[in-house]
Write an enzyme that holds these catalytic residues in place. Structure first.
Site, PDB file in Angstrom:
ATOM      1  N   ARG A  87       4.217  -7.803  -5.025  1.00  0.00           N
ATOM      2  CA  ARG A  87       5.539  -8.414  -4.849  1.00  0.00           C
ATOM      3  C   ARG A  87       6.093  -8.173  -3.452  1.00  0.00           C
ATOM      4  O   ARG A  87       7.259  -8.444  -3.180  1.00  0.00           O
ATOM      5  CB  ARG A  87       6.508  -7.857  -5.883  1.00  0.00           C
ATOM      6  CG  ARG A  87       6.643  -6.356  -5.776  1.00  0.00           C
ATOM      7  CD  ARG A  87       7.621  -5.809  -6.741  1.00  0.00           C
ATOM      8  NE  ARG A  87       7.497  -4.354  -6.777  1.00  0.00           N
ATOM      9  CZ  ARG A  87       7.875  -3.617  -7.785  1.00  0.00           C
ATOM     10  NH1 ARG A  87       8.383  -4.198  -8.846  1.00  0.00           N
ATOM     11  NH2 ARG A  87       7.760  -2.315  -7.756  1.00  0.00           N
ATOM     12  N   ASP A 119       5.756 -10.610 -11.905  1.00  0.00           N
ATOM     13  CA  ASP A 119       6.470 -11.815 -11.480  1.00  0.00           C
ATOM     14  C   ASP A 119       6.768 -11.831  -9.987  1.00  0.00           C
ATOM     15  O   ASP A 119       7.404 -12.751  -9.485  1.00  0.00           O
ATOM     16  CB  ASP A 119       7.777 -11.972 -12.270  1.00  0.00           C
ATOM     17  CG  ASP A 119       8.697 -10.761 -12.150  1.00  0.00           C
ATOM     18  OD1 ASP A 119       8.466  -9.914 -11.260  1.00  0.00           O
ATOM     19  OD2 ASP A 119       9.648 -10.657 -12.950  1.00  0.00           O
ATOM     20  N   ASP A 246      -3.088   4.596  -4.354  1.00  0.00           N
ATOM     21  CA  ASP A 246      -2.568   3.436  -3.626  1.00  0.00           C
ATOM     22  C   ASP A 246      -1.154   3.670  -3.114  1.00  0.00           C
ATOM     23  O   ASP A 246      -0.645   2.873  -2.321  1.00  0.00           O
ATOM     24  CB  ASP A 246      -2.608   2.183  -4.503  1.00  0.00           C
ATOM     25  CG  ASP A 246      -1.848   2.351  -5.805  1.00  0.00           C
ATOM     26  OD1 ASP A 246      -2.278   3.181  -6.626  1.00  0.00           O
ATOM     27  OD2 ASP A 246      -0.826   1.665  -6.001  1.00  0.00           O
TER      28      ASP A 246
END
Length: 478
Positions: A87, A119, A246
């Site tokens: 995102r 999303d 990460d």
């Protein structure tokens, strides 16, 4: 003044990203920006006066070339495969007057090829938390990414509830992560791992570029930076909450603020992430996890760096960590020299604090008021077991008398390393709840207060947290 952006990542690492532009939000509006940081980066004030603009992904500045980076990683100790900027979009690398660069990374910028089931959006709650946390850490003197702006909107985002979509402009010298290296190592492309290492050395460790054993020297410094960072986290009582590989910065920056928390009560096993059911990322386990993450990074380098050299660097981690931690904790205790009884005094204080659930930040701040020739201490009233405290405090005063320094000099030093104010979760939550009602007053007020964490205050920012604020559950959802 015209801002200058360059495209090193895009030009030199073509297989590490997908080029794409942000997806704007509905009725986006700028609700906060970092004036001090903007001035440091020579950003014209006019950029903050024309609506959401670049801060909301509605337009780009000349020279920007937006992209989403791909990386992989271990999450909660398990290989998770490909991850990436799900995102976030790197808008560009700003070239500063001194020749250094600063990434502009827009978080909540929309769907990318790496969004997986997400999303591509961020919510107002999480952007406020990250902005407050990164600025709080900066003013505590701890290496971190920085927050430049927050945009909110009328776009609904669905999490546990429906929340407002938002964007955060995050800046950092680099967003290089351990996970970038893991991505290509596990794809069995060691030449690309080496390209990443060469890129890092060329641009961020340029003094090593001509060294014959540059990879060993570079990795040793990555280990040292990581150890130093973790030591600083432990001394201020900061728990990251999601130390996946990460989320580990190659430059030793605090990166990706999610379900973080600062200690209220001194609780060594404090777990700030309610999804961390096994306590892998508990406060007291952070040093061990960071070493484990470094071992994963070392593994990616093993095709072109001798294993003995990598192990030698990893072996240095513990000593670097303990050196930095010991130096800072002696300062927090007001010790000018190193004496053999120092560790015992510190460990006994921690044991007493753990039994009594003493407030971590307040305990060390109040200890800063100690007068070495006075048996009275304002800290005494914070403890139920006064006899145990009196016994410890008598030996502590005796230790202080071994150093040749006045009370005022020592108190000044202690107050410069023992903050009065840290970003407790309840303070952030109060600002969030007001902002969700379109009242940004507390957000701005708290940001201003966090700029001076070592200054005495007489407001509730430095008081004990209310009962409802002590065990706020924070999740990874953002």
């Amino acid at each position: 003044m015209t801002l200058s952006f360059i495209t090193r990542w895009r030009d030199e690492l073509p297989e590490t990203y997908t080029a794409l532009s942000p997806t704007p939000l509905n009725n986006a509006r700028l609700i906060w920006h970092n004036t001090e940081l903007a001035n440091t980066l020579s950003i014209p004030s006019s950029l903050f006066k024309n609506g959401a603009g670049v801060w909301g992904g509605e337009n780009l500045l000349p020279g920007m070339s937006p992209l989403a980076q791909v990386y992989s990683g271990h999450q909660f100790g398990v290989w998770a495969g490909q991850l990436g900027d799900g995102r976030g979009i790197l808008l560009g690398e700003q070239l500063l007057a001194d020749g250094t660069t600063m990434d502009w990374h827009l978080k909540g910028a929309g769907l990318t090829p790496y969004s997986r089931m997400g999303d591509g959006r961020a919510v107002l709650r999480s952007t406020i938390r990250e902005s407050l946390a990164s600025e709080a850490m900066h003013y505590l003197g701890i290496p971190t990414t920085r927050a430049l702006s927050i945009v909110t909107s009328d776009s609904p985002v669905y999490r546990e509830t429906v929340e407002s979509g938002a964007m955060l402009m995050r800046v950092a010298p680099s967003h290089l992560r351990f996970g970038h290296f893991e991505h290509f190592y596990y794809r069995r492309e060691p030449e690309k791992v080496r390209q990443l290492a060469d890129f890092a050395i060329r641009h961020y460790w340029s003094h090593l570029d001509d060294e014959e054993d540059k990879y060993r020297l570079w990795f040793t410094d990555v280990v040292a930076r990581t150890a130093s960072l973790i030591a600083q986290w432990q001394t201020v009582g900061f728990a990251h909450g999601v130390m996946n590989t990460d989320n580990m910065s190659l430059l030793g920056l605090t990166l990706d603020y999610g379900p973080f928390g600062f200690l209220d009560d001194y609780e060594p096993g404090f777990i700030c992430n309610h999804s961390d059911h096994q306590g892998r990322y508990s406060f007291d386990n952070q040093p061990a996890v960071a070493l484990w993450n470094l071992q994963r990074l070392a593994q990616t380098l093993s095709p072109f760096v001798a294993v003995d050299a990598l192990n030698e660097a990893l072996d240095s981690y513990q000593q670097v960590l303990l050196t930095h931690y010991g130096q800072r904790m002696r300062q927090k205790l007001g010790f000018m020299t190193e004496q053999k009884e120092d560790n015992a005094l510190l460990n006994e204080l921690f044991s007493l604090m753990a039994r009594e659930r003493s407030d971590y930040t307040r305990t060390f701040r109040m200890l800063s008021l100690t007068e070495q020739h006075s048996a009275a201490s304002p800290l005494r009233d914070e403890f139920i077991d006064r006899a145990a405290f009196d016994d410890w405090f008598a030996r502590y005063r005796g230790r202080l008398q071994q150093d040749e320094i006045t009370d005022s000099e020592r108190q000044q030093l202690m107050q410069s390393v023992n903050p009065a104010l840290v970003l407790r979760n309840w303070l952030a939550q109060r600002a969030i709840e007001a902002a969700e009602k379109d009242d940004m007053t507390e957000l701005h007020r708290l940001h201003e207060a966090l700029r001076n964490p070592f200054s005495d205050r007489d407001d509730d920012y430095v008081s004990r947290p209310p009962d409802w604020g002590k065990r706020l559950e924070v999740s990874c959802s953002s």
